[in-house]
Design a protein around this motif. Structure first.
Motif, short mmCIF file in Angstrom:
data_model
loop_
_atom_site.label_atom_id
_atom_site.label_comp_id
_atom_site.label_asym_id
_atom_site.label_seq_id
_atom_site.Cartn_x
_atom_site.Cartn_y
_atom_site.Cartn_z
N ALA A 69 0.88 -1.17 0.00
CA ALA A 69 0.00 0.00 0.00
C ALA A 69 0.92 1.21 0.00
CB ALA A 69 -0.89 0.01 1.23
N CYS A 70 0.53 2.22 -0.74
CA CYS A 70 1.40 3.38 -0.93
C CYS A 70 0.54 4.63 -0.85
CB CYS A 70 2.06 3.24 -2.30
SG CYS A 70 3.34 4.42 -2.63
N ILE A 71 0.91 5.55 0.00
CA ILE A 71 0.12 6.76 0.21
C ILE A 71 0.75 7.90 -0.56
CG2 ILE A 71 -0.78 8.36 1.94
CD1 ILE A 71 -0.23 6.06 4.01
N PRO A 72 0.05 8.44 -1.55
CA PRO A 72 0.61 9.61 -2.24
C PRO A 72 0.78 10.76 -1.24
CG PRO A 72 -1.25 8.69 -3.45
CD PRO A 72 -1.22 8.02 -2.11
N TRP A 80 5.84 9.74 -1.88
CA TRP A 80 4.90 8.74 -1.37
C TRP A 80 5.31 8.36 0.04
CZ3 TRP A 80 7.14 8.99 -6.05
CH2 TRP A 80 6.31 9.04 -7.18
N LEU A 81 4.36 7.84 0.81
CA LEU A 81 4.64 7.31 2.13
C LEU A 81 4.44 5.79 2.10
CD1 LEU A 81 2.67 9.84 4.37
CD2 LEU A 81 5.13 9.79 3.92
N LEU A 82 5.35 5.08 2.77
CA LEU A 82 5.22 3.64 2.95
C LEU A 82 5.21 3.36 4.45
CD1 LEU A 82 7.76 2.14 0.36
CD2 LEU A 82 5.29 2.44 0.11
N VAL A 83 4.27 2.52 4.87
CA VAL A 83 4.10 2.19 6.29
C VAL A 83 4.54 0.74 6.50
CG1 VAL A 83 2.44 2.04 8.18
CG2 VAL A 83 2.15 3.79 6.39
N GLY A 84 5.53 0.55 7.35
CA GLY A 84 6.05 -0.79 7.65
C GLY A 84 5.25 -1.49 8.73
N ALA A 129 3.24 12.66 9.24
CA ALA A 129 3.03 11.61 8.25
C ALA A 129 2.17 10.48 8.82
CB ALA A 129 4.37 11.07 7.75
N TRP A 130 2.33 10.18 10.12
CA TRP A 130 1.53 9.14 10.76
C TRP A 130 0.06 9.55 10.76
CZ3 TRP A 130 1.72 4.24 11.44
CH2 TRP A 130 0.89 3.60 12.36
N ALA A 131 -0.21 10.83 11.04
CA ALA A 131 -1.59 11.32 10.99
C ALA A 131 -2.18 11.15 9.58
CB ALA A 131 -1.65 12.78 11.43
N THR A 132 -1.37 11.42 8.57
CA THR A 132 -1.79 11.22 7.18
C THR A 132 -2.08 9.75 6.93
OG1 THR A 132 -0.52 13.12 6.43
CG2 THR A 132 -1.08 11.47 4.76
N LEU A 134 -2.95 7.43 9.11
CA LEU A 134 -4.16 7.01 9.83
C LEU A 134 -5.43 7.51 9.14
CD1 LEU A 134 -3.15 7.42 13.57
CD2 LEU A 134 -3.18 5.34 12.17
N ALA A 135 -5.37 8.70 8.58
CA ALA A 135 -6.52 9.21 7.82
C ALA A 135 -6.74 8.37 6.57
CB ALA A 135 -6.31 10.68 7.46
N PHE A 136 -5.66 7.92 5.98
CA PHE A 136 -5.69 7.11 4.76
C PHE A 136 -6.21 5.70 5.04
CE2 PHE A 136 -3.24 4.04 2.18
CZ PHE A 136 -3.67 4.39 0.91
N TRP A 137 -5.71 5.07 6.11
CA TRP A 137 -6.06 3.69 6.44
C TRP A 137 -6.11 3.54 7.96
CZ3 TRP A 137 -8.45 0.23 3.85
CH2 TRP A 137 -8.40 -1.12 4.19
N PRO A 138 -7.27 3.78 8.59
CA PRO A 138 -7.40 3.73 10.05
C PRO A 138 -6.91 2.44 10.72
CG PRO A 138 -9.33 4.77 9.09
CD PRO A 138 -8.50 4.23 7.94
N PRO A 139 -6.96 1.26 10.06
CA PRO A 139 -6.44 0.06 10.73
C PRO A 139 -4.97 0.14 11.16
CG PRO A 139 -7.86 -0.61 8.93
CD PRO A 139 -7.68 0.89 8.83
N TYR A 140 -4.19 1.08 10.60
CA TYR A 140 -2.81 1.23 11.05
C TYR A 140 -2.76 1.49 12.56
CZ TYR A 140 -1.04 1.49 6.23
OH TYR A 140 -0.69 1.22 4.92
N ALA A 141 -3.75 2.18 13.11
CA ALA A 141 -3.78 2.45 14.55
C ALA A 141 -3.88 1.14 15.34
CB ALA A 141 -4.94 3.37 14.91
#
Length: 159
Positions: A69-72, A80-84, A129-132, A134-141
């Motif tokens: 998953a890649c967040i513009p 882009w942002l990548l979440v590990g 970036a973490w706030a972005t 979480l707004a993009f994909w809340p399950p990250y929380a």
């Protein structure tokens, strides 16, 4: 506005059961379809924007292709942002170690190969970036709640 399907997918993807099973089939299916369609289709991108990260293995030195998953991070497609998150599992995903060892990588974004440089975020920049994310994909929380490690967050900028 979120659709019913998106709500169900978010709820299911937040579960521990999904975290145990998904890493074994989601990336493999994505890689196979992406390869068979010559980069035109990434199945998981029908739910979330996705890219295929092409990196060098931190230990092996081999080329690695990882659908993520890649967040513009900006509308011009230049970051882009990548979440590990590793689906909320205890260890960092291997691709994050690859980025730390070899930050000059490539992503296949919307069928285009783009050279980028990865940077691990920290401090206030990471918080924003973490706030972005979480707004993009809340399950990250939920993923972060389940693990003791801080989930690695990378920014990719065009080279």
């Amino acid at each position: 506005m979120m659709t019913g399907v998106e709500r169900v997918v978010q709820k299911v993807s937040s579960t521990r059961s999904f975290a145990r099973v998904a890493p074994h089939f989601v990336p493999a299916i994505d890689r196979a379809v992406h390869r068979l369609t010559r980069g035109r289709v990434l199945l998981s991108a029908s739910l979330l924007p996705g890219a295929v990260l092409v990196s060098t293995g931190a230990k092996s030195g081999l080329t690695r292709r990882t659908p993520l998953a890649c967040i513009p991070a900006d509308p011009a497609d230049s970051a882009w942002l990548l979440v590990g998150s590793n689906f909320g599992r205890p260890g960092h995903p291997a691709w994050t170690a690859n980025l730390l060892a070899h930050p000059d990588v490539e992503i296949n974004w919307r069928g285009r190969d783009i050279p980028v440089r990865a940077r691990l975020l920290s401090g206030a920049e990471r918080e924003g970036a973490w706030a972005t994310a979480l707004a993009f994909w809340p399950p990250y929380a939920r993923y972060q709640e389940r693990v003791e490690r801080e989930i690695r967050l990378f920014r990719l900028d065009r080279r």
